[in-house]
Design a protein around this motif. Structure first.
Motif, PDB file in Angstrom:
ATOM      1  N   ALA A  54     -21.184  -3.836 -28.559  1.00 13.55           N
ATOM      2  CA  ALA A  54     -21.445  -2.990 -29.721  1.00 13.55           C
ATOM      3  C   ALA A  54     -20.172  -2.825 -30.531  1.00 13.55           C
ATOM      4  CB  ALA A  54     -21.963  -1.626 -29.253  1.00 13.55           C
ATOM      5  N   VAL A  55     -20.337  -2.157 -31.655  1.00 19.90           N
ATOM      6  CA  VAL A  55     -19.206  -1.805 -32.512  1.00 19.90           C
ATOM      7  C   VAL A  55     -19.281  -0.315 -32.822  1.00 19.90           C
ATOM      8  CG1 VAL A  55     -19.073  -4.089 -33.590  1.00 19.90           C
ATOM      9  CG2 VAL A  55     -20.430  -2.275 -34.672  1.00 19.90           C
ATOM     10  N   MET A  56     -18.139   0.258 -33.126  1.00 15.91           N
ATOM     11  CA  MET A  56     -18.062   1.611 -33.653  1.00 15.91           C
ATOM     12  C   MET A  56     -17.165   1.561 -34.874  1.00 15.91           C
ATOM     13  SD  MET A  56     -16.290   5.059 -32.187  1.00 15.91           S
ATOM     14  CE  MET A  56     -14.689   4.370 -32.544  1.00 15.91           C
ATOM     15  N   ILE A  57     -17.515   2.319 -35.891  1.00 14.78           N
ATOM     16  CA  ILE A  57     -16.754   2.307 -37.130  1.00 14.78           C
ATOM     17  C   ILE A  57     -16.166   3.686 -37.379  1.00 14.78           C
ATOM     18  CG2 ILE A  57     -16.807   1.835 -39.613  1.00 14.78           C
ATOM     19  CD1 ILE A  57     -19.771   0.676 -37.664  1.00 14.78           C
ATOM     20  N   VAL A  58     -14.873   3.733 -37.722  1.00 14.46           N
ATOM     21  CA  VAL A  58     -14.210   4.953 -38.171  1.00 14.46           C
ATOM     22  C   VAL A  58     -14.103   4.827 -39.693  1.00 14.46           C
ATOM     23  CG1 VAL A  58     -12.132   6.378 -38.038  1.00 14.46           C
ATOM     24  CG2 VAL A  58     -12.935   5.138 -35.999  1.00 14.46           C
ATOM     25  N   PRO A  59     -15.056   5.426 -40.443  1.00 14.73           N
ATOM     26  CA  PRO A  59     -15.069   5.285 -41.901  1.00 14.73           C
ATOM     27  C   PRO A  59     -14.215   6.370 -42.566  1.00 14.73           C
ATOM     28  CG  PRO A  59     -17.300   5.643 -40.993  1.00 14.73           C
ATOM     29  CD  PRO A  59     -16.289   6.032 -39.961  1.00 14.73           C
ATOM     30  N   VAL A  79     -28.736  16.729 -30.031  1.00 15.01           N
ATOM     31  CA  VAL A  79     -28.131  16.086 -31.195  1.00 15.01           C
ATOM     32  C   VAL A  79     -26.636  15.955 -30.937  1.00 15.01           C
ATOM     33  CG1 VAL A  79     -27.608  16.352 -33.655  1.00 15.01           C
ATOM     34  CG2 VAL A  79     -29.896  16.909 -32.795  1.00 15.01           C
ATOM     35  N   MET A  80     -26.104  14.778 -31.211  1.00 15.22           N
ATOM     36  CA  MET A  80     -24.684  14.506 -30.988  1.00 15.22           C
ATOM     37  C   MET A  80     -24.018  14.163 -32.316  1.00 15.22           C
ATOM     38  SD  MET A  80     -24.449  14.750 -27.651  1.00 15.22           S
ATOM     39  CE  MET A  80     -22.991  13.890 -27.070  1.00 15.22           C
ATOM     40  N   LEU A  81     -22.777  14.604 -32.485  1.00 17.24           N
ATOM     41  CA  LEU A  81     -21.958  14.214 -33.630  1.00 17.24           C
ATOM     42  C   LEU A  81     -21.129  13.025 -33.188  1.00 17.24           C
ATOM     43  CD1 LEU A  81     -20.960  14.895 -36.541  1.00 17.24           C
ATOM     44  CD2 LEU A  81     -19.123  16.206 -35.434  1.00 17.24           C
ATOM     45  N   GLU A  82     -21.193  11.931 -33.967  1.00 18.06           N
ATOM     46  CA  GLU A  82     -20.510  10.708 -33.557  1.00 18.06           C
ATOM     47  C   GLU A  82     -20.177   9.823 -34.756  1.00 18.06           C
ATOM     48  OE1 GLU A  82     -23.478   7.976 -31.490  1.00 18.06           O
ATOM     49  OE2 GLU A  82     -24.597   9.858 -31.604  1.00 18.06           O
ATOM     50  N   PHE A  83     -19.270   8.887 -34.524  1.00 14.85           N
ATOM     51  CA  PHE A  83     -18.984   7.875 -35.534  1.00 14.85           C
ATOM     52  C   PHE A  83     -20.140   6.884 -35.586  1.00 14.85           C
ATOM     53  CE2 PHE A  83     -14.363   8.871 -34.796  1.00 14.85           C
ATOM     54  CZ  PHE A  83     -14.085   9.284 -36.091  1.00 14.85           C
ATOM     55  N   PRO A  84     -20.368   6.244 -36.743  1.00 13.33           N
ATOM     56  CA  PRO A  84     -21.405   5.208 -36.816  1.00 13.33           C
ATOM     57  C   PRO A  84     -21.115   4.091 -35.811  1.00 13.33           C
ATOM     58  CG  PRO A  84     -20.597   5.767 -39.009  1.00 13.33           C
ATOM     59  CD  PRO A  84     -19.686   6.448 -38.023  1.00 13.33           C
ATOM     60  N   ALA A  85     -22.181   3.569 -35.231  1.00 14.41           N
ATOM     61  CA  ALA A  85     -22.028   2.518 -34.227  1.00 14.41           C
ATOM     62  C   ALA A  85     -23.335   1.762 -34.115  1.00 14.41           C
ATOM     63  CB  ALA A  85     -21.646   3.127 -32.875  1.00 14.41           C
ATOM     64  N   ILE A 132     -13.692  -1.234 -31.808  1.00 12.33           N
ATOM     65  CA  ILE A 132     -13.406  -0.111 -32.699  1.00 12.33           C
ATOM     66  C   ILE A 132     -12.897  -0.669 -34.024  1.00 12.33           C
ATOM     67  CG2 ILE A 132     -12.043   1.982 -33.025  1.00 12.33           C
ATOM     68  CD1 ILE A 132     -11.703   1.931 -29.893  1.00 12.33           C
ATOM     69  N   TRP A 133     -13.684  -0.474 -35.074  1.00 11.94           N
ATOM     70  CA  TRP A 133     -13.330  -0.932 -36.416  1.00 11.94           C
ATOM     71  C   TRP A 133     -12.999   0.253 -37.309  1.00 11.94           C
ATOM     72  CZ3 TRP A 133     -12.808  -5.873 -38.252  1.00 11.94           C
ATOM     73  CH2 TRP A 133     -13.194  -6.900 -37.387  1.00 11.94           C
ATOM     74  N   PHE A 134     -11.993   0.078 -38.161  1.00 10.53           N
ATOM     75  CA  PHE A 134     -11.669   1.066 -39.184  1.00 10.53           C
ATOM     76  C   PHE A 134     -12.094   0.496 -40.534  1.00 10.53           C
ATOM     77  CE2 PHE A 134      -9.565   3.108 -35.876  1.00 10.53           C
ATOM     78  CZ  PHE A 134      -9.031   4.320 -36.296  1.00 10.53           C
ATOM     79  N   ALA A 135     -12.646   1.358 -41.369  1.00 10.63           N
ATOM     80  CA  ALA A 135     -13.116   0.942 -42.697  1.00 10.63           C
ATOM     81  C   ALA A 135     -12.613   1.944 -43.721  1.00 10.63           C
ATOM     82  CB  ALA A 135     -14.642   0.885 -42.722  1.00 10.63           C
ATOM     83  N   ARG A 136     -12.083   1.451 -44.833  1.00 10.00           N
ATOM     84  CA  ARG A 136     -11.665   2.342 -45.920  1.00 10.00           C
ATOM     85  C   ARG A 136     -11.924   1.659 -47.259  1.00 10.00           C
ATOM     86  NH1 ARG A 136      -5.130   2.597 -44.835  1.00 10.00           N
ATOM     87  NH2 ARG A 136      -4.727   0.403 -45.204  1.00 10.00           N
ATOM     88  N   GLY A 137     -11.672   2.411 -48.334  1.00  7.89           N
ATOM     89  CA  GLY A 137     -12.068   1.926 -49.644  1.00  7.89           C
ATOM     90  C   GLY A 137     -13.585   1.960 -49.744  1.00  7.89           C
ATOM     91  N   LEU A 138     -14.172   3.089 -49.333  1.00  7.91           N
ATOM     92  CA  LEU A 138     -15.621   3.191 -49.220  1.00  7.91           C
ATOM     93  C   LEU A 138     -16.291   3.438 -50.570  1.00  7.91           C
ATOM     94  CD1 LEU A 138     -15.966   5.429 -46.034  1.00  7.91           C
ATOM     95  CD2 LEU A 138     -15.856   2.948 -46.173  1.00  7.91           C
ATOM     96  N   THR A 139     -17.432   2.785 -50.746  1.00  8.70           N
ATOM     97  CA  THR A 139     -18.285   2.982 -51.910  1.00  8.70           C
ATOM     98  C   THR A 139     -19.664   3.379 -51.402  1.00  8.70           C
ATOM     99  OG1 THR A 139     -17.095   1.226 -53.074  1.00  8.70           O
ATOM    100  CG2 THR A 139     -19.227   1.903 -53.987  1.00  8.70           C
TER     101      THR A 139
END
Length: 197
Positions: A54-59, A79-85, A132-139
Motif C-alpha cells: 500500500a501507499v500512504m500520502i502526507v498531503p 471513526v479514525m483520523l488518518e492520512f490518505p492511503a 510513505i509519499w509526501f505531496a505538495r503544491g496541491l490543487t
C-alpha cells in the motif's frame, strides 16, 4: 514474499520454511500457515497475512495544513483520523497508486511528489509494506470515491495533529509514522529525497 538477503551475523536467527498452506484467499489479503524450522532445529508454525502492499500520502497544503481523512474502520468499530492511503493494484507503480488514491479520496492533485520511506506496520503477522509519499503544491478538485467508500476530509495543522496524537486520539500506525517523518524532516533531522523543508 520478499526476503532480505541474509547477513552473516543474522544466520543464527533465520527460520526456514518447510511447508506452506493458504488458509484463506480474499480480495484484499491472503492468510497463510507455514511450518518452519527454528534456528535450533525445532519445528514451529507461523500464521501470517500476505498483503500486496500500500501507499500512504502526507498531503501538505501551501499554508502548512495537512489534508486528513476521517473514516469508519470496521475492525475497530470507530471513526479514525488518518492520512490518505490505499492498496496497490496488481502491477501498479507505487507513485501512480499514491497519485490515484490522493485524487480519488480527496480530490487533490499534487505538483510535487517525493518518496520518504517504507514502513512495515505489523511485522509479527503481516507482510504488508507501506510506502510513505509526501505531496505538495496541491490543487483542489472533485474527489471520486470508490463504490462503498465513505469518508470526510479534515484539514489539520501539524501542531493540532501532534496534540491529537499525544492525547491518544490518533492511534493509526501509518499516521503516527507520517507525522514523525514530517516533524523530523521539517527540522532537518530526516531527509526526503527531492524535497527541501
Amino acid at each position: 514474499m520478499n526476503e532480505a538477503p541474509a547477513r552473516a551475523d543474522d544466520v543464527h536467527l533465520r527460520e526456514e520454511t518447510l511447508a506452506s498452506e493458504t488458509v484463506f484467499q480474499g480480495r484484499l489479503l491472503e492468510v497463510r500457515r507455514d511450518r518452519i524450522r527454528l534456528p535450533d532445529g525445532a519445528e514451529a508454525t507461523r500464521e501470517f497475512i500476505v498483503h500486496s502492499g500500500a501507499v500512504m500520502i502526507v498531503p501538505l497544503l501551501d499554508d502548512g495544513r495537512l489534508v486528513m481523512e476521517r473514516q469508519w474502520r470496521y475492525p475497530l468499530a470507530q471513526v479514525m483520523l488518518e492520512f490518505p492511503a490505499g492498496k496497490l493494484d496488481a502491477g501498479e507503480a507505487t507513485r501512480d497508486c499514491a497519485q490515484r488514491e490522493l485524487f480519488e479520496e480527496t480530490g487533490y492533485r499534487a505538483r510535487e511528489w517525493a518518496l520518504a520511506g517504507v514502513l512495515h506496520n505489523a511485522i509479527a503477522y503481516s507482510s504488508e509494506r507501506i510506502e510513505i509519499w509526501f505531496a505538495r503544491g496541491l490543487t483542489a478538485g472533485e474527489r471520486r470515491l470508490d463504490d462503498g467508500e465513505f469518508l470526510d476530509l479534515q484539514l489539520c495543522t501539524v501542531d493540532e495533529l501532534d496534540r491529537r496524537c499525544a492525547a491518544g486520539e490518533v492511534t493509526d500506525a501509518k499516521t503516527l509514522i507520517g507525522l514523525q517523518w514530517l516533524q523530523n524532516w521539517r527540522v532537518g533531522r530526516w531527509a526526503i529525497p527531492g524535497f527541501s523543508p
